[in-house]
Design an enzyme around this catalytic site. Structure first.
Site, mmCIF file in Angstrom:
data_model
loop_
_atom_site.group_PDB
_atom_site.id
_atom_site.type_symbol
_atom_site.label_atom_id
_atom_site.label_comp_id
_atom_site.label_asym_id
_atom_site.label_seq_id
_atom_site.Cartn_x
_atom_site.Cartn_y
_atom_site.Cartn_z
ATOM 1 N N GLU A 20 29.045 52.233 40.857
ATOM 2 C CA GLU A 20 29.783 52.138 42.366
ATOM 3 C C GLU A 20 28.710 52.116 43.487
ATOM 4 O OE1 GLU A 20 32.348 51.646 44.030
ATOM 5 O OE2 GLU A 20 34.264 52.092 42.822
ATOM 6 N N ASN A 152 39.993 53.676 49.032
ATOM 7 C CA ASN A 152 39.034 52.748 48.516
ATOM 8 C C ASN A 152 38.967 51.527 49.707
ATOM 9 O OD1 ASN A 152 37.019 51.787 46.462
ATOM 10 N ND2 ASN A 152 38.641 52.372 44.963
ATOM 11 N N ASP A 202 39.620 47.786 44.270
ATOM 12 C CA ASP A 202 38.702 48.729 44.597
ATOM 13 C C ASP A 202 37.869 48.626 45.709
ATOM 14 O OD1 ASP A 202 36.476 50.628 43.194
ATOM 15 O OD2 ASP A 202 37.760 50.375 41.625
#
Length: 292
Positions: A20, A152, A202
């Site tokens: 991430e 997100n 995301d």
């Protein structure tokens, strides 16, 4: 003009559990990224392919560049400043210490020089206990949104006047008018409502044309959305579950994309980090504490 200009390249030779928060560092000419569950922060020199690895004491949801060569880091235990040179980690603030069912998730430095970070309910099924917070360089925290499942997709338009935010389990993407002088948001509006087939939203990034690139974590693709909510052709990527794109390189035309590990009948695919060249450069991302 084609969206991409060459093939995909795998940037690392090891697997990620939940890769991430890729962040391009134009001063060092490296890419920072994290593995949430390992938990660790990494840096990649895309020319030499050398990797540096920094262990964290607990889950690390996101990072951003900060003044003085530091990183601002969202850990389960709160927001910290991290010095890669000394590996010193200094606590700044915890935006929601009473919400023990949550962990901090996606975060990004905004045009106001503050670190914007969201939280998520850290269990399945998800509950709407998450929120979005604005963290100032002097350690003040302000809740901006609440009632979220998985905060997100933070990104800002090239002129800094629009903020984008997603709820991965909403699952929707919103745009807000943004005032960099005050950090206030207003006029929230839905620009995309997605599903598992299209790609749950995301992490995200914005290019210099103002197009919002959203990692469709459930569909192996990057969704591209105009400021008025028009869905452009998506970019299929060789990743089962892409988690976040980031524009980098000296011309901001290399797109880096992290992913998470997936389990399918008879096989497990580790998360990874890939890159490819794109036609339109990315919009630069802010630095925590700017102008300091």
């Amino acid at each position: 003009m084609p969206i991409t200009t060459n093939s995909f390249e795998t940037c690392i030779d090891f697997g990620l559990e939940i890769g991430e928060s890729p962040v391009w560092d134009p001063i060092r000419s490296i890419l920072w990224f994290v593995d949430i569950l390992r938990p660790a922060i990494y840096s990649l020199d895309p020319i030499s392919r050398s990797i540096a690895h920094y262990r964290m004491p607990c889950e690390v949801g996101s990072i951003g560049r900060a003044n003085g060569g530091l990183l601002v880091v969202a850990l389960r235990s709160g927001i910290h400043l991290f010095d890669p040179a000394t590996q010193r980690l200094d606590f700044l603030v915890h935006p929601e210490p009473e919400m023990t069912m949550n962990r901090l998730n996606d975060g990004k430095v905004g045009p106001d020089g503050c670190f914007w970070v969201g939280s998520m309910h850290d269990a399945v099924p998800r509950a709407p206990s998450g929120a979005l917070h604005r963290i100032t360089p002097d350690g003040r925290s302000r809740k901006v949104l609440d009632g979220l499942y998985v905060s997100n997709g933070l990104a800002w338009s090239p002129d800094g006047r629009t903020m984008y935010h997603a709820d991965s389990r909403g699952p929707f993407i919103q745009a807000f008018d943004f005032d960099a002088a005050t950090g206030n948001i207003s006029n929230g509006r839905m620009i995309a409502l997605l599903d598992e087939m299209k790609g749950l939203p995301d992490g995200a990034a914005v290019d210099q044309h103002g197009t919002y690139w959203s990692a469709g974590v459930s569909a192996g693709r990057l969704n591209r959305i105009t400021p008025d909510g028009f869905m452009l052709d998506p970019v299929k990527v060789p990743l089962d579950a892409p988690t976040m794109p980031c524009f980098g390189g000296s011309d901001l035309r290399t797109l880096f994309v992290t992913s998470l590990s997936t389990i399918a009948p008879g096989r497990t695919n580790s998360g990874s980090l890939i890159s490819f060249r794109v036609a339109v450069p990315g919009a630069p991302v802010g630095q925590f504490g700017w102008p300091g």
